[in-house]
Design a protein around this motif. Structure first.
Motif, mmCIF file in Angstrom:
data_model
loop_
_atom_site.group_PDB
_atom_site.id
_atom_site.type_symbol
_atom_site.label_atom_id
_atom_site.label_comp_id
_atom_site.label_asym_id
_atom_site.label_seq_id
_atom_site.Cartn_x
_atom_site.Cartn_y
_atom_site.Cartn_z
ATOM 1 N N ALA A 69 -11.700 -13.438 -0.009
ATOM 2 C CA ALA A 69 -11.886 -12.053 0.448
ATOM 3 C C ALA A 69 -12.450 -12.015 1.862
ATOM 4 O O ALA A 69 -12.061 -11.168 2.674
ATOM 5 C CB ALA A 69 -12.806 -11.306 -0.517
ATOM 6 N N ARG A 73 -8.881 -10.761 5.852
ATOM 7 C CA ARG A 73 -8.695 -9.810 6.949
ATOM 8 C C ARG A 73 -9.980 -9.659 7.730
ATOM 9 O O ARG A 73 -11.049 -10.037 7.257
ATOM 10 C CB ARG A 73 -8.182 -8.463 6.457
ATOM 11 N N PHE A 75 -12.868 -7.383 9.670
ATOM 12 C CA PHE A 75 -13.513 -6.073 9.584
ATOM 13 C C PHE A 75 -14.383 -5.855 10.807
ATOM 14 O O PHE A 75 -14.990 -6.799 11.323
ATOM 15 C CB PHE A 75 -14.391 -5.990 8.326
ATOM 16 N N ALA A 80 -18.104 -2.697 5.575
ATOM 17 C CA ALA A 80 -16.746 -2.707 5.030
ATOM 18 C C ALA A 80 -16.417 -4.067 4.416
ATOM 19 O O ALA A 80 -15.783 -4.141 3.353
ATOM 20 C CB ALA A 80 -15.732 -2.351 6.123
ATOM 21 N N HIS A 84 -15.488 -4.669 0.480
ATOM 22 C CA HIS A 84 -14.231 -5.349 0.160
ATOM 23 C C HIS A 84 -14.469 -6.514 -0.807
ATOM 24 O O HIS A 84 -13.740 -6.671 -1.791
ATOM 25 C CB HIS A 84 -13.578 -5.849 1.455
ATOM 26 N N GLN A 87 -15.193 -5.119 -4.273
ATOM 27 C CA GLN A 87 -13.982 -4.632 -4.929
ATOM 28 C C GLN A 87 -13.164 -5.786 -5.507
ATOM 29 O O GLN A 87 -12.644 -5.697 -6.622
ATOM 30 C CB GLN A 87 -13.136 -3.819 -3.942
ATOM 31 N N ARG A 88 -13.070 -6.866 -4.763
ATOM 32 C CA ARG A 88 -12.324 -8.033 -5.248
ATOM 33 C C ARG A 88 -13.017 -8.654 -6.457
ATOM 34 O O ARG A 88 -12.358 -9.059 -7.407
ATOM 35 C CB ARG A 88 -12.176 -9.071 -4.128
#
Length: 128
Positions: A69, A73, A75, A80, A84, A87-88
């Protein structure tokens, strides 16, 4: 003490990563070190009684997912990034009731001699 103070938890502290998260161009170009601390709230009673890894969540699996995670990507904000990762984790591990995550930037581009910039987020599964 918060409402989660008396509940069971798995703790992973000081997970170290190198990444390119941040608002400033230098952060995106040069990267920097990050530290992540996690508390994963769940009932550890079944695992304690059974003494079987299948009754809990593997620390190695948590680390692998956090690393994935963290790297998938970029951030601008560590807020954020932290959400993230949460959430994962909730998406992968059904046994989790709540997560506390702290994302730390020990080398944040601030004019400080010592210290770090950090955020901490605490959410239940329903809040994410």
């Amino acid at each position: 003490m918060d409402s989660f103070g008396d509940t069971d938890r798995i703790i992973l502290a000081g997970l170290a990563f190198y990444g390119y998260h941040g608002v400033m161009m230098e952060e995106n170009a040069l990267g920097q070190r990050f530290r992540i601390d996690l508390e994963l709230g769940m009932d550890l009673g079944p695992a304690a009684k059974a003494d079987e890894v299948s009754a809990t969540i593997s620390y190695a699996d948590v680390y692998d997912l956090v690393k994935e995670a963290f790297e998938e990507r970029r951030f601008k904000l560590i807020e954020a990034l932290g959400l993230h990762i949460m959430q994962r984790l909730f998406g992968r591990f059904d046994r989790l009731d709540w997560i506390r995550i702290r994302v730390r930037k020990p080398e944040a581009p601030l004019p400080i001699v010592a210290g770090e910039a950090a955020i901490e987020i605490l959410r239940t599964r329903e809040q994410v």
